[in-house]
Scaffold this motif. Structure first.
Motif, PDB file in Angstrom:
ATOM      1  N   PHE A 150      -5.218  -3.890  -1.314  1.00  0.00           N
ATOM      2  CA  PHE A 150      -3.771  -4.044  -1.266  1.00  0.00           C
ATOM      3  C   PHE A 150      -3.298  -5.078  -2.280  1.00  0.00           C
ATOM      4  O   PHE A 150      -4.016  -6.008  -2.634  1.00  0.00           O
ATOM      5  N   ASP A 151      -2.048  -4.900  -2.720  1.00  0.00           N
ATOM      6  CA  ASP A 151      -1.434  -5.870  -3.624  1.00  0.00           C
ATOM      7  C   ASP A 151      -0.869  -7.059  -2.860  1.00  0.00           C
ATOM      8  O   ASP A 151      -0.731  -8.148  -3.411  1.00  0.00           O
ATOM      9  N   MET A 152      -0.554  -6.854  -1.603  1.00  0.00           N
ATOM     10  CA  MET A 152       0.000  -7.918  -0.763  1.00  0.00           C
ATOM     11  C   MET A 152      -0.361  -7.642   0.692  1.00  0.00           C
ATOM     12  O   MET A 152      -0.319  -6.491   1.135  1.00  0.00           O
ATOM     13  N   VAL A 153      -0.750  -8.691   1.411  1.00  0.00           N
ATOM     14  CA  VAL A 153      -1.009  -8.599   2.840  1.00  0.00           C
ATOM     15  C   VAL A 153      -0.043  -9.546   3.542  1.00  0.00           C
ATOM     16  O   VAL A 153      -0.003 -10.738   3.222  1.00  0.00           O
ATOM     17  N   LEU A 154       0.747  -9.020   4.476  1.00  0.00           N
ATOM     18  CA  LEU A 154       1.750  -9.812   5.174  1.00  0.00           C
ATOM     19  C   LEU A 154       1.431  -9.849   6.662  1.00  0.00           C
ATOM     20  O   LEU A 154       1.199  -8.808   7.279  1.00  0.00           O
TER      21      LEU A 154
END
Length: 277
Positions: free
Chosen positions: A161-165
């Motif tokens: 993933f490019d971002m994990v929130l």
């Protein structure tokens, strides 16, 4: 024409993030429509598609299901939607199907298990914590198995993933703002080359679906390359009749402008393996 791919984890609040993101940016929120369209193409019920994906299908249903067809039709729906643009796609393997496209951010929304259990207990109006926990774990296992089977990846691997929130610490609103900021970065600007790549991926999948649906080509394993609708076919087929059939099928696919036929046919079909997959 932004395209955003999100993971789908029960109780992670990914649905809330997707809905607010779509509302704020005026995007289509694609999720439930995919099940109906895939079911229609497979001539099965939408509920069966949902049971297969959630790990709730019975043993006989699972054995009878054409999982390869489901994967192909799902890819077609996701890639066609992405190629049209202006969409948030939640689940359906979108983060893996679209990971190669530079302008599509692939984002995982996560939350600790016990908070997800609390969420499901509230949704079900139950105080049976064990039941809720088992349901979430079953859903996670089904997601992980499907991602491994279809893409050969570990669903929880953050490098996918490019971002994990994490919605334990971030509100839905904060998650949406983080994604909006990511879209503004030059790394995720749509370019002509990234747009062309996505269009070619969508076209290649439509070709694969068309070949698999045609009686004369459904067992043919053909590699396709496309540039601006100009398609090159490579591979080995049984005979000249199958070669001609494959070209006719591909020529009829929406978006195909020309076909460069590089297929090779066995001179004697009797020597062609029975199982060509």
């Amino acid at each position: 024409m932004p395209v955003i791919a999100l993971t789908q984890g029960m109780g992670s609040l990914a649905q809330d993030v997707a809905e607010k993101l779509a509302a704020d940016l005026g995007l289509q929120n694609l999720e439930h429509e995919v099940a109906a369209r895939v079911a229609d193409k497979m001539h099965v019920s939408k509920s069966l598609i949902n049971r297969l994906r959630s790990g709730k299908a019975g043993l006989i249903e699972g054995l009878r299901a054409d999982k390869e067809a489901m994967a192909i039709y799902t890819a077609e729906e996701v890639l066609d939607a992405a190629a049209r643009g202006n969409v948030v796609i939640r689940g359906w393997g979108a983060t893996q199907l679209l990971r190669a496209v530079p302008h599509v951010p692939c984002i995982r929304i996560m939350r600790p298990l016990e908070q997800r259990v609390d969420w499901l207990m509230k949704k079900l109006d139950t105080d049976d914590r064990d039941l809720a926990r088992a349901e979430i774990q079953r859903s996670d296992q089904a997601n992980a198995a499907r991602m491994h089977d279809q893409f050969g990846v570990n669903w929880g691997d953050p490098v996918l993933f490019d971002m994990v929130l994490n919605t334990e610490r971030l509100s839905v609103e904060s998650c949406v703002e983080q994604i909006k900021n990511l879209l503004k970065r030059p790394e995720f600007a749509e370019t002509q080359s990234s747009k062309t790549l996505l269009q070619c991926m969508a076209l290649s999948t439509r070709i694969r679906v068309a070949l698999s649906n045609h009686a004369d080509t459904h067992a043919v394993d053909i590699a396709t390359e496309c540039v601006d609708g100009n398609v090159t076919l490579r591979g080995i087929v049984a005979d000249d009749a199958e070669k001609a059939a494959a070209v006719r099928v591909v020529q009829g696919v929406t978006g195909v402008k020309s076909v460069d036929n590089q297929l090779r046919a066995f001179t004697d079909a009797r020597h062609f393996p029975t199982n060509r997959r």
